[in-house]
Design a protein around this motif. Structure first.
Motif, mmCIF file in Angstrom:
data_model
loop_
_atom_site.group_PDB
_atom_site.id
_atom_site.type_symbol
_atom_site.label_atom_id
_atom_site.label_comp_id
_atom_site.label_asym_id
_atom_site.label_seq_id
_atom_site.Cartn_x
_atom_site.Cartn_y
_atom_site.Cartn_z
ATOM 1 N N THR A 108 0.857 -1.192 0.000
ATOM 2 C CA THR A 108 0.000 0.000 0.000
ATOM 3 C C THR A 108 0.892 1.240 0.000
ATOM 4 N N GLY A 119 -7.475 -6.898 -0.772
ATOM 5 C CA GLY A 119 -8.835 -6.802 -1.268
ATOM 6 C C GLY A 119 -9.236 -8.109 -1.919
ATOM 7 N N GLU A 120 -10.343 -8.104 -2.621
ATOM 8 C CA GLU A 120 -10.847 -9.341 -3.222
ATOM 9 C C GLU A 120 -9.876 -9.933 -4.240
ATOM 10 N N LYS A 134 -10.000 -7.720 6.963
ATOM 11 C CA LYS A 134 -9.770 -6.265 6.861
ATOM 12 C C LYS A 134 -8.302 -5.883 7.045
ATOM 13 N N VAL A 135 -7.436 -6.652 6.415
ATOM 14 C CA VAL A 135 -6.019 -6.297 6.378
ATOM 15 C C VAL A 135 -5.832 -5.321 5.224
ATOM 16 N N LYS A 136 -5.343 -4.131 5.526
ATOM 17 C CA LYS A 136 -5.187 -3.115 4.490
ATOM 18 C C LYS A 136 -4.214 -3.598 3.417
ATOM 19 N N VAL A 161 -11.024 -11.494 2.983
ATOM 20 C CA VAL A 161 -11.341 -10.070 2.836
ATOM 21 C C VAL A 161 -11.893 -9.502 4.138
ATOM 22 N N LYS A 162 -12.698 -10.298 4.844
ATOM 23 C CA LYS A 162 -13.319 -9.858 6.103
ATOM 24 C C LYS A 162 -12.302 -9.630 7.219
ATOM 25 N N LYS A 190 -13.873 -14.674 0.688
ATOM 26 C CA LYS A 190 -14.688 -13.732 1.472
ATOM 27 C C LYS A 190 -14.189 -13.615 2.899
#
Length: 229
Positions: free
Chosen positions: A41, A81-82, A76-78, A73-74, A70
């Motif tokens: 990132t 994404g999918e 929520k590791v920056k 993704v849940k 899914k």
């Protein structure tokens, strides 16, 4: 530091370059995962993202492999994404399938399960080679070793050496193998005699000779399949 893709990292931090120089075994799980993730990132490198993802699953790679896209993704590791979750899940699934394939290949239930493996190793030898495959009670291959190599006239398989190595590898079943550089896969009288000699010696140690396979460029011959073991 401009950008966060691997090609912009300092050389010491480049997992791809490290893998090329030192091999895959030299990389940590985070570094291997960083190669799959490809880039990080704005604030974190791909290795940092990989470390954060692994930390969420207690650094257990098998736990990561159990997650669906899914579920990943849940977390929520920056940076995950999918699209990256799909890539990671696909890579881990390939690892699982490879392990499964390895287990299937190394568990012997029929002569053909081991014959092609032995042919690949021995069929092009210009001199005679005698080898043994050591197996556990479930017939899973534990070890393969060339016992002796002789001239074109033949080689001698010493039962004492074979049984010593059988005990060293905690094997309970063995498969004998040698090649015929001449091309013929028909066993000689000497082949039959040494097979029986090793079989009798093994019996005293509760070790079973499952087969003796002769290989050449023409194919293979299985003593067990022919009912002469």
């Amino acid at each position: 530091m401009q950008g966060t893709s691997i090609k912009h990292w300092a050389e010491d931090d480049r997992p791809r370059e490290k893998m090329l120089m030192k091999g895959t075994e030299a990389l940590s799980n985070a570094e291997l995962l960083a190669i799959i993730i490809n880039n990080g990132t704005k604030d974190k490198s791909a290795v940092d993202v990989a470390k954060e993802l692994l930390a969420v699953v207690q650094n257990e790679i098998y736990q990561l492999g159990r997650l669906s896209v899914k579920e990943m993704v849940k977390l929520k590791v920056k940076g995950i994404g999918e699209a990256k979750a799909v890539t990671i899940a696909a890579a881990l699934e390939l690892g699982i399938r490879r392990e499964t394939a390895d287990r299937k290949r190394t568990t012997v239930t029929h002569s053909r399960d081991i014959a092609e493996f032995l042919r690949a190793k021995l069929q092009y030898k210009k001199h005679e080679v005698f080898a043994v495959v050591f197996l556990n009670r479930a017939n899973k291959i534990m070890h393969y070793e060339v016992i002796s190599e002789g001239g074109i006239t033949g080689t001698v398989a010493d039962p004492r050496i074979i049984l010593k190595k059988t005990l060293e590898h905690d094997a309970v079943n063995i498969i004998l193998c040698h090649n015929h550089p001449s091309g013929s896969i028909k066993p000689s009288r000497q082949d039959e005699e040494i097979t029986q000699k090793i079989k009798e010696a093994a019996r005293f140690l509760d070790v079973k000779v499952l087969d003796h396979i002769i290989v050449s460029e023409e194919g293979y011959y299985s003593f067990a399949d022919e009912g002469i073991l």
